[in-house]
Write a protein that holds these residues in place. Structure first.
Motif: not given
Length: 278
Positions: A227-237
């Motif tokens: 697998v290869i990293p595939e997606g979303t990363f979100t920071i809420v602040t």
């Protein structure tokens, strides 16, 4: 190729550089009242660990003479050369067995007592994870691939790293949250980066696993899924965003602002942000 993989693989296995995200969605909330919440839903792969461990333990099972010409191209060995290499091979048999035994024991120790060559090793690891707080679901899919749901929240009184695995030390982090003086927080996500530009000696396990897969396929074996990293990363602040490397910068959010990264095979920079709470 097999011997080269064994040499390259051993230090990587034992320094924890063998975890990779697959398809995923992840969110980190950092708020001014010192509370945080982190979630990760998707795939995690212990990169072909059982296959690589088996490769390491059995790489010296059979003798094969190797001869090269002046240009270092492979050539056919003479009967004398084969006999000489066979003699040396037999003389070193005990040393090879002892070395393989040491490496196998090191792998078991690194995995907290789990034997990577055991067919039940993956299920044992999944059961261990589900006992830890935050791991809400851990399902093994084969080829070292786990489908997981992780969520945790609380007061951020110290640094936070994901993932951690009970009795196993030194795994490469997907996300690290680091508290600084002056009410600042730095977030780094070294695991959320496309692996194609990553040097495997610096922590990217996917290229090494891919090499092993190709070697196994060349030898007539079944190529495992990598697998290869595939997606979303979100920071809420609701803090003040001092720096970040998103493409579009902060966006309005009900809790304040959000930063979002879309991760794929072409992603060459790991997400990072610096947030202040004045």
């Amino acid at each position: 190729m097999t011997r080269l993989l064994t040499i390259l693989m051993a230090p990587l296995l034992l320094t924890g550089c063998m975890l990779s995200p697959g398809k995923f969605t992840s969110e980190l909330q950092l708020l001014a009242d010192d509370t945080f919440a982190f979630s990760y839903t998707g795939e995690i792969q212990m990169l072909a660990l059982s296959k690589l461990a088996d490769l390491a333990e059995n790489s010296d099972e059979s003798f094969e003479a190797e001869c090269y010409d002046d240009d270092f191209d492979v050539r056919e060995c003479s009967a004398v050369e084969i006999a000489e290499q066979r003699e040396e091979w037999d003389a070193n048999a005990q040393e090879r067995r002892e070395k393989q035994a040491r490496e196998a024991e090191q792998m078991r120790a690194f995995l907290g007592g789990i034997d990577p060559s055991d067919p039940e090793a993956a299920e044992e690891l999944a059961n261990r994870l589900e006992r830890q707080r935050g791991w809400q679901r851990v399902e093994y899919r084969g080829d070292g691939l786990f489908d997981v749901e992780f969520a945790i929240s609380g007061t951020l009184g110290h640094d936070f790293v994901f993932p951690t695995i009970e009795r196993i030390q030194g795994f490469n982090a997907f996300v690290g949250v680091h508290l600084r003086d002056g009410d600042q927080i730095r977030v780094d996500a070294p695991g959320f980066v496309g692996q194609k530009d990553t040097n495997p000696m610096l922590g990217g396990g996917a290229p090494l696993a891919a090499m092993a897969a190709m070697s196994e396929a060349d030898d007539g074996g079944e190529m495992p899924r990598i697998v290869i990293p595939e997606g979303t990363f979100t920071i809420v602040t609701d803090g003040r965003i001092l720096a970040n490397n998103t493409d579009e910068g902060p966006a309005p959010h009900a809790l304040g602002q959000s930063l979002s990264w879309n991760i794929g095979p072409a992603t060459s920079q790991a997400p990072t942000a610096l947030i202040a709470f004045d």
